[in-house]
Design a protein around this motif. Structure first.
Motif, short mmCIF file in Angstrom:
data_model
loop_
_atom_site.label_atom_id
_atom_site.label_comp_id
_atom_site.label_asym_id
_atom_site.label_seq_id
_atom_site.Cartn_x
_atom_site.Cartn_y
_atom_site.Cartn_z
N GLY B 15 -10.06 2.96 -2.27
CA GLY B 15 -9.62 4.32 -1.97
C GLY B 15 -9.04 4.43 -0.57
N ILE B 16 -9.69 3.79 0.40
CA ILE B 16 -9.18 3.81 1.77
C ILE B 16 -7.82 3.14 1.83
CG2 ILE B 16 -9.61 2.95 4.11
CD1 ILE B 16 -12.59 3.21 3.49
N TYR B 17 -7.68 2.01 1.12
CA TYR B 17 -6.41 1.29 1.09
C TYR B 17 -5.30 2.18 0.53
CZ TYR B 17 -2.99 -1.86 -1.01
OH TYR B 17 -1.83 -2.46 -1.41
N SER B 18 -5.59 2.92 -0.54
CA SER B 18 -4.59 3.82 -1.12
C SER B 18 -4.17 4.89 -0.11
CB SER B 18 -5.15 4.51 -2.36
OG SER B 18 -5.00 3.70 -3.47
N LEU B 19 -5.17 5.43 0.61
CA LEU B 19 -4.87 6.47 1.58
C LEU B 19 -4.00 5.91 2.71
CD1 LEU B 19 -5.73 9.37 1.48
CD2 LEU B 19 -7.55 8.87 3.07
N LEU B 20 -4.31 4.68 3.15
CA LEU B 20 -3.49 4.06 4.20
C LEU B 20 -2.07 3.83 3.71
CD1 LEU B 20 -5.88 1.44 5.81
CD2 LEU B 20 -5.00 3.54 6.80
N SER B 21 -1.92 3.42 2.44
CA SER B 21 -0.55 3.20 1.97
C SER B 21 0.18 4.53 1.87
CB SER B 21 -0.56 2.45 0.64
OG SER B 21 -1.10 3.22 -0.36
N ALA B 22 -0.54 5.63 1.59
CA ALA B 22 0.10 6.95 1.61
C ALA B 22 0.62 7.25 3.01
CB ALA B 22 -0.88 8.03 1.16
N ALA B 23 -0.17 6.91 4.04
CA ALA B 23 0.29 7.12 5.42
C ALA B 23 1.52 6.28 5.72
CB ALA B 23 -0.84 6.78 6.39
N LEU B 24 1.52 5.06 5.18
CA LEU B 24 2.70 4.20 5.37
C LEU B 24 3.94 4.83 4.73
CD1 LEU B 24 3.78 1.43 6.31
CD2 LEU B 24 3.25 0.58 4.04
N PHE B 25 3.77 5.47 3.55
CA PHE B 25 4.92 6.10 2.89
C PHE B 25 5.47 7.25 3.74
CE2 PHE B 25 3.01 4.59 -1.34
CZ PHE B 25 3.74 3.43 -1.27
N VAL B 26 4.58 7.99 4.43
CA VAL B 26 5.08 9.04 5.33
C VAL B 26 5.93 8.42 6.42
CG1 VAL B 26 4.41 10.82 6.97
CG2 VAL B 26 3.15 10.57 4.85
N ALA B 27 5.47 7.30 6.97
CA ALA B 27 6.23 6.64 8.03
C ALA B 27 7.58 6.15 7.53
CB ALA B 27 5.42 5.48 8.60
N LEU B 28 7.68 5.87 6.23
CA LEU B 28 8.94 5.40 5.66
C LEU B 28 9.76 6.54 5.07
CD1 LEU B 28 7.68 2.15 3.92
CD2 LEU B 28 9.17 2.28 5.88
N ALA B 30 9.08 8.81 2.92
CA ALA B 30 8.89 9.16 1.52
C ALA B 30 7.71 10.12 1.40
CB ALA B 30 8.67 7.91 0.69
N VAL B 31 7.91 11.38 1.80
CA VAL B 31 6.78 12.31 1.86
C VAL B 31 6.28 12.67 0.46
CG1 VAL B 31 7.14 13.31 4.12
CG2 VAL B 31 8.52 14.09 2.24
N ASP B 32 7.18 12.79 -0.50
CA ASP B 32 6.74 13.14 -1.86
C ASP B 32 5.89 12.02 -2.45
OD1 ASP B 32 8.77 15.60 -2.61
OD2 ASP B 32 9.63 14.13 -1.27
N VAL B 33 6.33 10.77 -2.20
CA VAL B 33 5.57 9.63 -2.70
C VAL B 33 4.20 9.61 -2.05
CG1 VAL B 33 5.58 7.14 -2.94
CG2 VAL B 33 7.70 8.38 -3.08
N ALA B 34 4.15 9.94 -0.75
CA ALA B 34 2.86 9.93 -0.05
C ALA B 34 1.91 10.95 -0.65
CB ALA B 34 3.09 10.22 1.44
N PHE B 35 2.42 12.16 -0.95
CA PHE B 35 1.59 13.17 -1.63
C PHE B 35 1.00 12.61 -2.91
CE2 PHE B 35 3.93 16.90 0.36
CZ PHE B 35 2.80 17.36 1.00
N THR B 36 1.89 12.03 -3.72
CA THR B 36 1.44 11.55 -5.03
C THR B 36 0.44 10.42 -4.88
OG1 THR B 36 3.68 12.03 -5.70
CG2 THR B 36 2.32 10.89 -7.28
N GLU B 37 0.72 9.49 -3.96
CA GLU B 37 -0.20 8.37 -3.77
C GLU B 37 -1.56 8.87 -3.30
OE1 GLU B 37 0.28 5.05 -4.31
OE2 GLU B 37 -1.73 4.58 -3.57
N ALA B 38 -1.58 9.85 -2.37
CA ALA B 38 -2.85 10.35 -1.86
C ALA B 38 -3.62 11.07 -2.96
CB ALA B 38 -2.63 11.27 -0.67
N ALA B 39 -2.91 11.86 -3.78
CA ALA B 39 -3.60 12.65 -4.80
C ALA B 39 -3.97 11.80 -6.01
CB ALA B 39 -2.72 13.82 -5.24
#
Lengths: 124, 164
Positions: B15-28, B30-39
């Motif tokens: 779960g922590i890994y998924s959340l970190l990858s969501a943060a990585l998507f924000v940095a890249l 891809a804010v919509d992808v980050a939302f989806t990955e976090a949720a």
């Protein structure tokens, strides 16, 4: 060579993650861990696509008069779909894991193989 | 994570890994992808795995096996991938081939054609709407599959191994 690698560091991270997932799938006998390994592999593909779409100096593709340069929105759309489909396949895989546990009483691959061999030996 | 035996801890780390990858998507960007990955990735996946652990046993018993074989396969495949990746466009390149084809139209004309400032939304719901329809079909099928596999609504038979 090192300079080339430094310019492509995003792909390097993707390869490392991908191989981590593959290692977990091959080397672990536990079915839940195999599902997690598949998920890690999947995330590495997501990161690959999203890093294809990144433009240095660009911003998120939400149109505004204040910005000129946007990152590529197309990989974002594809990966949005892929994430949701990925969760659907994970759910199905976990349902199969639960079903296997009901049938065999274990989640370890080698124990399942042993039970199978015993049953076949008993039947034939 | 590979060495941990307690599967609950493994799922929490995932779960922590998924959340970190969501943060990585924000940095890249891809804010919509980050939302989806976090949720969906960090949220629903973790809940599904915890539910699986609740219905089964949460400890791993067997030791890691085939370690040398797995390491060899991963090393060879990784080296092949690394040797292929140097031919790909440099990270963040402005003129990469991926940005050349339909993307200029999405960025320049989608507001006039669709009327939504978020380009990801207009591509997802309009230009590639059939993709999204297919996605919904996949989710529906997966949901049906889960229900069939688990036999929802009826008690599992006492001797389940015979029909499995």
């Amino acid at each position: 060579m090192l300079e080339l690698l430094a310019l492509h560091y995003n792909y390097l991270a993707v390869v490392v993650l991908m191989m981590t997932g593959l290692y977990v799938v091959i080397a672990n006998g536990n079915l839940v861990k195999k599902v997690i390994g598949l998920n890690i592999f999947q995330t590495s593909v997501f990161i690959l696509y999203i890093s294809f779409g990144k433009r240095l100096g660009g911003t998120a593709p939400i149109l505004s008069p204040d910005f000129e340069l946007y990152s590529n929105p197309l990989p974002h759309v594809l990966i949005l779909t892929a994430i949701v489909v990925g969760v659907a396949t994970t759910a199905l895989a976990l349902a199969l894991v639960i079903r296997i546990h009901r049938g065999y009483g274990t989640l370890e691959e080698d124990e399942i193989e042993r039970i199978e061999a015993e049953e076949q030996g008993g039947a034939g | 994570m590979v060495r941990l035996r307690n599967l609950f801890a493994v799922v929490m780390l995932f779960g922590i890994y998924s959340l970190l990858s969501a943060a990585l998507f924000v940095a890249l960007d891809a804010v919509d992808v980050a939302f989806t990955e976090a949720a969906v990735g960090a949220g629903i996946s973790t809940i599904l795995m915890l539910a699986t652990l609740a219905l089964t046993n949460a400890r791993e018993r067997s030791v890691t096996r085939r370690r040398a074989l797995a390491l060899a396969i991963c090393t060879v495949t990784g080296l092949v991938l690394v040797s292929a990746m140097v031919d790909l466009p440099v990270f963040g390149a402005l003129e990469a081939p991926a940005h050349a084809h339909v993307v200029p139209r999405y960025l320049l004309d989608s507001y006039r054609e669709i009327g939504v400032p978020n380009v990801v939304t207009s591509v997802l719901a309009s230009y590639r709407g059939y993709d999204t329809l297919g996605e919904v079909t996949v989710i529906f099928t997966a949901g049906l599959g889960v229900l069939c596999v688990l036999g929802a609504g009826r008690e599992p038979p006492a001797d389940d191994r015979e029909d499995g």
